[in-house]
Design a protein around this motif. Sequence first.
Motif, mmCIF file in Angstrom:
data_model
loop_
_atom_site.group_PDB
_atom_site.id
_atom_site.type_symbol
_atom_site.label_atom_id
_atom_site.label_comp_id
_atom_site.label_asym_id
_atom_site.label_seq_id
_atom_site.Cartn_x
_atom_site.Cartn_y
_atom_site.Cartn_z
ATOM 1 N N PHE A 277 70.740 28.187 -45.442
ATOM 2 C CA PHE A 277 71.346 28.586 -44.148
ATOM 3 C C PHE A 277 71.768 29.932 -44.090
ATOM 4 O O PHE A 277 71.656 30.797 -43.117
ATOM 5 N N ALA A 278 72.324 30.585 -45.358
ATOM 6 C CA ALA A 278 72.721 31.939 -45.306
ATOM 7 C C ALA A 278 71.652 33.083 -45.653
ATOM 8 O O ALA A 278 71.886 34.169 -45.035
ATOM 9 N N PRO B 191 62.237 28.450 -38.878
ATOM 10 C CA PRO B 191 62.280 27.815 -37.503
ATOM 11 C C PRO B 191 63.348 26.853 -37.343
ATOM 12 O O PRO B 191 63.276 25.939 -38.009
ATOM 13 N N GLY B 192 64.204 26.738 -36.346
ATOM 14 C CA GLY B 192 64.942 25.621 -36.061
ATOM 15 C C GLY B 192 66.277 25.835 -37.165
ATOM 16 O O GLY B 192 67.021 24.704 -37.084
ATOM 17 N N LYS B 193 66.673 26.869 -37.711
ATOM 18 C CA LYS B 193 67.663 26.915 -38.566
ATOM 19 C C LYS B 193 69.032 26.622 -37.736
ATOM 20 O O LYS B 193 69.711 25.698 -38.538
ATOM 21 N N ASN B 194 69.365 27.435 -36.837
ATOM 22 C CA ASN B 194 70.660 27.163 -36.110
ATOM 23 C C ASN B 194 70.800 25.600 -35.633
ATOM 24 O O ASN B 194 71.718 25.048 -35.636
#
Length: 310
Positions: free
Chosen positions: A127-128, A133-136
């Motif tokens: 995540f960092a 796509p669609g990470k958040n």
Amino acid sequence: MPTTTETPSAPVPSSAPAAPPAARRRRRLVGRAAPTTTLGGLALRTPYYVFTGGLALIFLFPLIWAGVASVSPQAGSAQTDGWGFGNYVTLAGYQAGIGQYLLNSVVVSGLTVLFTLVTSLLGGYAFARFAFPGKNILFMLTLGILMVPYATLLIPLYVLLNALHLQNSLLGLALVLTMFQLPFATFMMRISFESVPTEMEEAALVDGCTSFGALRRVLLPAVKPGLITVGLFAFLAAWNDFIAPLILISDSSKLPLPLAVANMRQQIMGIVDYGATEAGVVVLALPCVVLFLLLQRHYVQGFMSGALKG
């Protein structure tokens, strides 16, 4: 006509270059006496000392009271005369024995810490550091587990573990406890990785490291406080959990220590051995206190990693 020779005059010494302002300030401070503690400063700090001391007493009093009660003489307990460890002897011989219950708690807590650290480390790193796509949205779904009431998931998880043949097992209990720790753990590891400058990882990649190699050799030591914070939280949650073992564990020999201590209150004819119960509370609290005292510096650094970002 006689000519006069002029003797060259002595050169006028040039003035020394002016010292920089910082040096002048340092010279002015040299020899200055250290400020003494005034009554006004002491009066301003007194409320702080009184407030923090009061909070310390409030938090420590239950533990101190339990420790004193576990060795003091009490009617209806094994320690009826004088001060001693008779209540701990009763606790050690209760049903399967304190050793078995301690072993169960250690196994469940150790597996929970291991699963939580590995999963949150890789998830927080992804995540960092990676864009996909669609990470958040995925991150918000991970945090969304925190919004679901804890008890409402235990019955569906019981059915799921039964289908996987993990019901009434310490491994299944550790997996359930890990699931409830993952949202906070992933959040902590993400902000820990984001607080590390990307230049460190880029330098490792330029030197030939892979992404996994940079994570292991460069980033892992940098996020050590965050890992300790996550591990300590996972241990405390697994060590003290009561509801999940109550629902998922039915074999009395596989009970963790909190549930075994609670079962000691269910004595014959309504008589409760409060001395042995207090001894169990002390045994439960002691590892948590020792671990927190040993790791408190890293614990605070882990929480401050997000605040120090950038």
